[in-house]
Design an enzyme around this catalytic site. Structure first.
Site, mmCIF file in Angstrom:
data_model
loop_
_atom_site.group_PDB
_atom_site.id
_atom_site.type_symbol
_atom_site.label_atom_id
_atom_site.label_comp_id
_atom_site.label_asym_id
_atom_site.label_seq_id
_atom_site.Cartn_x
_atom_site.Cartn_y
_atom_site.Cartn_z
ATOM 1 N N SER A 1 -59.747 -70.561 -24.451
ATOM 2 C CA SER A 1 -60.796 -71.393 -23.850
ATOM 3 C C SER A 1 -60.877 -71.157 -22.348
ATOM 4 O O SER A 1 -59.861 -70.915 -21.694
ATOM 5 C CB SER A 1 -60.481 -72.873 -24.121
ATOM 6 O OG SER A 1 -61.296 -73.722 -23.327
ATOM 7 N N ALA A 2 -62.065 -71.302 -21.822
ATOM 8 C CA ALA A 2 -62.275 -71.194 -20.367
ATOM 9 C C ALA A 2 -61.539 -72.309 -19.639
ATOM 10 O O ALA A 2 -61.401 -72.279 -18.417
ATOM 11 C CB ALA A 2 -63.761 -71.265 -20.062
ATOM 12 N N TYR B 1 -54.020 -80.583 -24.353
ATOM 13 C CA TYR B 1 -54.861 -79.640 -25.128
ATOM 14 C C TYR B 1 -55.016 -78.345 -24.331
ATOM 15 O O TYR B 1 -54.776 -77.255 -24.853
ATOM 16 C CB TYR B 1 -56.237 -80.245 -25.425
ATOM 17 C CG TYR B 1 -57.277 -79.196 -25.714
ATOM 18 C CD1 TYR B 1 -58.164 -78.782 -24.715
ATOM 19 C CD2 TYR B 1 -57.341 -78.574 -26.952
ATOM 20 C CE1 TYR B 1 -59.091 -77.794 -24.962
ATOM 21 C CE2 TYR B 1 -58.272 -77.578 -27.203
ATOM 22 C CZ TYR B 1 -59.143 -77.184 -26.192
ATOM 23 O OH TYR B 1 -60.058 -76.186 -26.421
ATOM 24 N N LYS C 1 -53.588 -74.187 -25.008
ATOM 25 C CA LYS C 1 -54.332 -72.911 -24.921
ATOM 26 C C LYS C 1 -53.637 -71.986 -23.921
ATOM 27 O O LYS C 1 -53.399 -70.808 -24.193
ATOM 28 C CB LYS C 1 -55.777 -73.157 -24.473
ATOM 29 C CG LYS C 1 -56.641 -73.925 -25.450
ATOM 30 C CD LYS C 1 -56.800 -73.188 -26.777
ATOM 31 C CE LYS C 1 -57.794 -73.886 -27.690
ATOM 32 N NZ LYS C 1 -57.852 -73.274 -29.032
ATOM 33 N N TYR D 1 -63.410 -68.921 -24.831
ATOM 34 C CA TYR D 1 -64.748 -69.454 -25.104
ATOM 35 C C TYR D 1 -65.211 -70.318 -23.952
ATOM 36 O O TYR D 1 -64.395 -71.071 -23.387
ATOM 37 C CB TYR D 1 -64.766 -70.367 -26.327
ATOM 38 C CG TYR D 1 -64.159 -69.854 -27.584
ATOM 39 C CD1 TYR D 1 -63.723 -70.743 -28.557
ATOM 40 C CD2 TYR D 1 -64.004 -68.499 -27.834
ATOM 41 C CE1 TYR D 1 -63.158 -70.300 -29.731
ATOM 42 C CE2 TYR D 1 -63.435 -68.044 -29.010
ATOM 43 C CZ TYR D 1 -63.011 -68.950 -29.959
ATOM 44 O OH TYR D 1 -62.439 -68.527 -31.128
ATOM 45 N N LEU E 1 -70.580 -83.072 -25.191
ATOM 46 C CA LEU E 1 -71.960 -83.438 -24.866
ATOM 47 C C LEU E 1 -72.930 -83.225 -26.001
ATOM 48 O O LEU E 1 -73.630 -84.157 -26.431
ATOM 49 C CB LEU E 1 -72.431 -82.643 -23.635
ATOM 50 C CG LEU E 1 -73.902 -82.883 -23.251
ATOM 51 C CD1 LEU E 1 -74.112 -84.328 -22.781
ATOM 52 C CD2 LEU E 1 -74.345 -81.901 -22.173
ATOM 53 N N ARG F 1 -72.346 -76.054 -17.284
ATOM 54 C CA ARG F 1 -71.474 -75.301 -18.174
ATOM 55 C C ARG F 1 -72.217 -74.112 -18.759
ATOM 56 O O ARG F 1 -73.454 -74.084 -18.765
ATOM 57 C CB ARG F 1 -71.004 -76.193 -19.345
ATOM 58 C CG ARG F 1 -70.169 -77.405 -18.937
ATOM 59 C CD ARG F 1 -68.814 -77.002 -18.406
ATOM 60 N NE ARG F 1 -67.956 -78.150 -18.115
ATOM 61 C CZ ARG F 1 -67.974 -78.854 -16.993
ATOM 62 N NH1 ARG F 1 -68.818 -78.488 -16.013
ATOM 63 N NH2 ARG F 1 -67.147 -79.878 -16.828
ATOM 64 N N GLY G 1 -60.983 -85.509 -14.893
ATOM 65 C CA GLY G 1 -60.592 -84.159 -15.321
ATOM 66 C C GLY G 1 -61.754 -83.192 -15.403
ATOM 67 O O GLY G 1 -61.543 -81.984 -15.553
HETATM 68 C C1 WQD Z 1 -69.811 -80.708 -20.964
HETATM 69 C C2 WQD Z 1 -70.518 -81.399 -19.804
HETATM 70 C C3 WQD Z 1 -69.394 -83.366 -19.027
HETATM 71 C C4 WQD Z 1 -70.054 -85.638 -22.736
HETATM 72 C C5 WQD Z 1 -64.468 -79.185 -23.351
HETATM 73 C C6 WQD Z 1 -63.089 -78.568 -23.368
HETATM 74 C C7 WQD Z 1 -63.212 -77.108 -23.749
HETATM 75 C C8 WQD Z 1 -63.856 -77.033 -25.096
HETATM 76 C C9 WQD Z 1 -65.273 -77.605 -24.976
HETATM 77 C C10 WQD Z 1 -62.837 -77.418 -27.258
HETATM 78 C C11 WQD Z 1 -69.566 -81.881 -18.724
HETATM 79 C C12 WQD Z 1 -70.745 -83.718 -19.614
HETATM 80 C C13 WQD Z 1 -69.998 -84.658 -21.754
HETATM 81 C C14 WQD Z 1 -70.878 -86.781 -22.539
HETATM 82 C C15 WQD Z 1 -71.542 -85.908 -20.410
HETATM 83 N N1 WQD Z 1 -63.077 -77.770 -26.025
HETATM 84 N N2 WQD Z 1 -70.736 -84.797 -20.617
HETATM 85 N N3 WQD Z 1 -71.591 -86.871 -21.366
HETATM 86 O O1 WQD Z 1 -65.598 -80.711 -20.976
HETATM 87 O O2 WQD Z 1 -66.967 -78.587 -20.568
HETATM 88 O O3 WQD Z 1 -65.227 -78.596 -22.340
HETATM 89 O O4 WQD Z 1 -65.127 -78.990 -24.586
HETATM 90 O O5 WQD Z 1 -63.012 -76.432 -27.872
HETATM 91 O O6 WQD Z 1 -61.939 -76.512 -23.811
HETATM 92 O O7 WQD Z 1 -62.533 -78.637 -22.070
HETATM 93 O O8 WQD Z 1 -67.317 -79.912 -22.674
HETATM 94 O O9 WQD Z 1 -69.139 -81.039 -23.875
HETATM 95 O O10 WQD Z 1 -67.145 -82.417 -23.125
HETATM 96 O O11 WQD Z 1 -68.776 -81.580 -21.410
HETATM 97 O O12 WQD Z 1 -72.207 -86.019 -19.358
HETATM 98 O O13 WQD Z 1 -70.959 -87.721 -23.406
HETATM 99 O O14 WQD Z 1 -71.182 -82.553 -20.286
HETATM 100 O O15 WQD Z 1 -69.132 -84.118 -17.834
HETATM 101 O O16 WQD Z 1 -70.211 -81.733 -17.468
HETATM 102 P P1 WQD Z 1 -66.279 -79.508 -21.511
HETATM 103 P P2 WQD Z 1 -68.091 -81.302 -22.847
#
Ligand code: WQD
Length: 355
Positions: free
Chosen positions: A141-142, A166, A170, A194, A217, A248, A311
């Site tokens: 993961s990135a 988590y 990774k 990813y 999200l 992202r 975070g």
């Molecule tokens: C994306 C953006 C949030 C939810 C994580 C893990 C990564 C991978 C993918 C598993 C951010 C914003 C989010 C919400 C929001 N995990 N957000 N409201 O945090 O980039 O990555 O998930 O495979 O390893 O770190 O993904 O989708 O949670 O957030 O505003 O209800 O959406 O702040 O900017 P993230 P995310």
């Protein structure tokens, strides 16, 4: 004697795993899935078979592809059960998806995360080695880049300390597999980092099916769109980004799956450790995603601005050049297509595989 290669896919009933099984079968691989179904459904495997059977009928998959997948319900911590799968047929390579993956949950349950994800990997690699299989693609993961010093991110960007168990799993599994190769150069390791996988297969038959309230999200937006949740909470609009919301690199899960096939095709006959980013190279904000999903579902989606989530980083997106040059792979689908496919899955399966 079939010259088709056999790939063992841990966690193959999951979101990315099931999409990867479709692409592997359509590319002519034999697939063996092991999954404990703790965060997935066996229905996904049935639907993988149905998708590939349709592709076969349309001449888009080799004859017999849909029946070239086997499924074993097991946790890779169960060494005897896993070993029996390797005993049953030669395994040419492993794609390792299996693992707990909820960031917030990992903070509450570090022991469970480290045991499940790390010990599971130790058992997997030991059983592989015992059976003479030393080719592994790891679902990384990135997140290992942490808060990037600059974007776009290349594979030479430094790994940063993780901010949750988590992310540490990774980070650590990448190191474990690297050390394994250092000790035994016969190991062939590809670490796929990813960015943000979203979307669903165009058939609408398989997709993301998170348990409970989605942490990520797009599944959350999809549940607002289908009426299961009230409004999207936007975690902060004061980031140093074009519209203030987090940016992202969202990548279609089918593009991601095809990246795994490209990696396997490239791995033939080599050894070593290779780190490869799988992203589109394009950053999209939270509001970009919400508006793309509105175009996909055909109605406005309510959202409220909330405080930043602990975070979270402001921005990350990939430099996808290495995957293009080394694997001959690049993402094809844009954000609108990702949201259209996600909407088709969500609207057709409001309760995921429970329907
Ligand atoms: C994306 C953006 C949030 C939810 C994580 C893990 C990564 C991978 C993918 C598993 C951010 C914003 C989010 C919400 C929001 N995990 N957000 N409201 O945090 O980039 O990555 O998930 O495979 O390893 O770190 O993904 O989708 O949670 O957030 O505003 O209800 O959406 O702040 O900017 P993230 P995310």
């Amino acid at each position: 004697m079939s010259d088709k290669k056999t790939i063992l896919v841990t966690g193959g009933a999951g979101f990315i795993g099931s999409h990867t099984c479709v692409e592997l079968l359509q590319a002519g691989y034999n697939v063996v899935v092991v999954d404990d179904l703790s965060n997935s459904s066996e229905k996904a495997i049935e639907r993988v078979r149905a998708i590939v059977a349709d592709a076969e009928a349309a001449g888009k998959a080799p004859a017999g592809a849909a029946s070239s997948i086997a499924f074993h319900q097991l946790n890779i911590l169960d060494r005897d059960a896993l070993s029996a799968v390797f005993d049953a047929q030669p395994v040419d390579a492993v794609i390792h998806f299996a693992g707990f993956k909820a960031v917030g949950e990992s903070v509450e349950k570090p022991l469970e995360y480290y045991h499940n994800n790390l010990t599971g990997t130790f058992v997997l690699c030991d059983v592989m080695r015992e059976h003479g299989c030393k080719s592994i693609v790891f679902s990384s993961s990135a997140t290992v880049y942490g808060e990037p010093d600059s974007v776009p991110l290349t594979e030479s960007a430094p790994k940063k300390p993780a901010t949750n168990p988590y992310g540490w799993t990774k980070w650590m599994i990448e190191q474990i597999l690297t050390d394994l190769h250092t000790a035994d150069p016969e190991w062939d390791v590809v670490l796929l980092r990813y960015f943000n996988p979203i979307g669903a297969h165009e058939s609408g038959l398989i997709g993301e099916d998170p348990k409970g309230i989605p942490n990520n999200l797009v599944p959350y937006v999809a549940q607002v769109a289908v009426g299961k949740l009230e409004a999207v909470g936007v975690f902060g609009d004061d980031y140093p980004t074009p519209d203030g919301t987090g940016v992202r690199d969202y990548i279609h899960v089918v593009d991601l799956a095809r990246g795994h096939v490209a990696a396997l095709d490239w791995m033939t006959g080599r050894t070593g450790v290779e780190v490869i980013n799988l992203g589109t190279g394009k950053g999209s904000s939270v509001l970009d995603v919400i508006h793309a999903f509105e175009r996909a579902c055909g109605h406005e989606l309510p959202y409220v601005i909330k405080p930043r989530r602990a975070g979270d980083i402001a921005e990350n997106y990939a430099d996808p050049a290495k995957a293009r040059e080394l694997l001959g792979w690049q993402a094809e689908y844009d954000l609108d297509r990702m949201c259209e496919d996600s909407w088709r899955w969500q609207s057709g399966n409001p309760n995921g595989y429970a329907d």
